[in-house]
Design a protein around this motif. Structure first.
Motif, short mmCIF file in Angstrom:
data_model
loop_
_atom_site.label_atom_id
_atom_site.label_comp_id
_atom_site.label_asym_id
_atom_site.label_seq_id
_atom_site.Cartn_x
_atom_site.Cartn_y
_atom_site.Cartn_z
N SER A 97 0.82 -1.21 0.00
CA SER A 97 0.00 0.00 0.00
C SER A 97 0.85 1.26 0.00
N THR A 98 1.98 1.20 0.67
CA THR A 98 2.87 2.36 0.76
C THR A 98 3.68 2.55 -0.51
N VAL A 99 4.31 1.49 -0.99
CA VAL A 99 5.17 1.58 -2.17
C VAL A 99 4.36 1.79 -3.45
N LEU A 100 3.19 1.17 -3.52
CA LEU A 100 2.33 1.27 -4.71
C LEU A 100 1.04 1.99 -4.31
N PRO A 101 1.04 3.31 -4.32
CA PRO A 101 -0.14 4.05 -3.85
C PRO A 101 -1.39 3.82 -4.69
N ASN A 102 -1.24 3.28 -5.90
CA ASN A 102 -2.39 3.00 -6.77
C ASN A 102 -2.67 1.51 -6.85
N CYS A 103 -2.44 0.81 -5.76
CA CYS A 103 -2.64 -0.64 -5.72
C CYS A 103 -3.97 -0.97 -5.06
N MET A 104 -4.72 -1.84 -5.74
CA MET A 104 -5.96 -2.40 -5.20
C MET A 104 -5.67 -3.86 -4.86
N PHE A 105 -6.39 -4.39 -3.90
CA PHE A 105 -6.20 -5.76 -3.46
C PHE A 105 -7.49 -6.53 -3.69
N SER A 106 -7.43 -7.55 -4.54
CA SER A 106 -8.63 -8.34 -4.76
C SER A 106 -8.60 -9.57 -3.86
N LEU A 107 -9.78 -9.91 -3.37
CA LEU A 107 -9.92 -10.98 -2.39
C LEU A 107 -10.81 -12.08 -2.93
N SER A 108 -10.41 -13.29 -2.65
CA SER A 108 -11.23 -14.46 -2.97
C SER A 108 -11.58 -15.14 -1.64
N MET A 109 -12.36 -16.18 -1.73
CA MET A 109 -12.65 -16.94 -0.51
C MET A 109 -11.35 -17.49 0.08
N ARG A 110 -10.41 -17.83 -0.79
CA ARG A 110 -9.12 -18.32 -0.31
C ARG A 110 -8.41 -17.26 0.55
N HIS A 168 -5.33 -3.29 8.79
CA HIS A 168 -4.63 -2.31 7.94
C HIS A 168 -5.29 -1.97 6.61
N ALA A 169 -6.32 -2.67 6.21
CA ALA A 169 -6.87 -2.46 4.87
C ALA A 169 -7.74 -1.22 4.79
N ASP A 170 -7.56 -0.50 3.72
CA ASP A 170 -8.46 0.60 3.37
C ASP A 170 -9.55 -0.01 2.49
N ALA A 171 -10.78 0.02 2.95
CA ALA A 171 -11.89 -0.63 2.24
C ALA A 171 -12.03 -0.12 0.81
N LYS A 172 -11.59 1.09 0.54
CA LYS A 172 -11.68 1.65 -0.82
C LYS A 172 -10.70 0.99 -1.78
N ARG A 173 -9.76 0.23 -1.23
CA ARG A 173 -8.75 -0.43 -2.06
C ARG A 173 -9.00 -1.93 -2.19
#
Length: 187
Positions: free
Chosen positions: A141-154, A168-173
């Motif tokens: 999140s810090t190094v890549l300010p335009n990074c989104m994190f996709s989540l699966s059931m895994r 630590h997660a920003d819900a917008k990301r």
């Protein structure tokens, strides 16, 4: 693929080559095909998934030495990613990063290092099927300010990842995946 895209103007796609499909002698050709497909298909909106997968198993028939085979496959993945990152930046397309290891975070560290080496930390990134620690989430999140994190059931089944998301997660990301194994949230 182009035929299917022509059927419905609402459909856009990302295209890439899964890391398990890359080999030391063929990654250049795979890259050229990917680049041509992106150039020739206006509805391609992103590159990926591409990246590093340290869980890669050796199944090649050319080498009887599994250690050499795995080392070569990982090197092909690194070189392919090294070519894809600047291409995505040049084409102004986000990149979908596949990043997997045995849980030690090494693939994530090496991928992030590559973004830094190539001075491409400004890029829009989707970290596909995020599974990682709090430290990893904060670092990306810090190094890549335009990074989104996709989540699966895994992702949600992994205790460390759940802890990282809560702390630590920003819900917008955060993005929810629907194509991964056991993706149904409703059974």
């Amino acid at each position: 693929m182009k035929k299917h895209l022509e059927m419905d103007s609402r459909v856009s796609v990302t295209v890439g080559v899964h890391p398990h499909m890359l080999f030391i002698g063929t990654y250049n050709g795979s890259f050229r095909k990917l680049e041509a497909l992106v150039n020739d298909t206006p509805r391609v909106v992103g590159i990926g998934e591409v990246g590093l997968d340290f869980t890669t198993a050796c199944r090649c028939r050319q080498s009887h030495d599994r250690t050499v085979c795995k080392r070569d496959k990982l090197e092909a993945q690194r070189q392919f990613l090294r070519m894809c990152l600047p291409m995505a930046d040049r084409m102004r397309k986000p990149i979908v990063i596949h990043c997997r290891d045995s849980g030690n975070g090494l693939a994530a560290k090496q991928t992030l290092l590559l973004f830094r080496e190539l001075n491409l930390t400004h890029m829009p990134v989707q970290r596909y099927c995020f599974i990682g620690s709090s430290e990893e989430l904060v670092q990306w999140s810090t190094v890549l300010p335009n990074c989104m994190f996709s989540l699966s059931m895994r992702s949600l089944q992994d205790r460390n990842t759940r802890e990282a998301l809560v702390q630590h997660a920003d819900a917008k990301r955060l993005l929810l995946e629907t194509d991964a194994d056991r993706c149904s949230l409703f059974g």
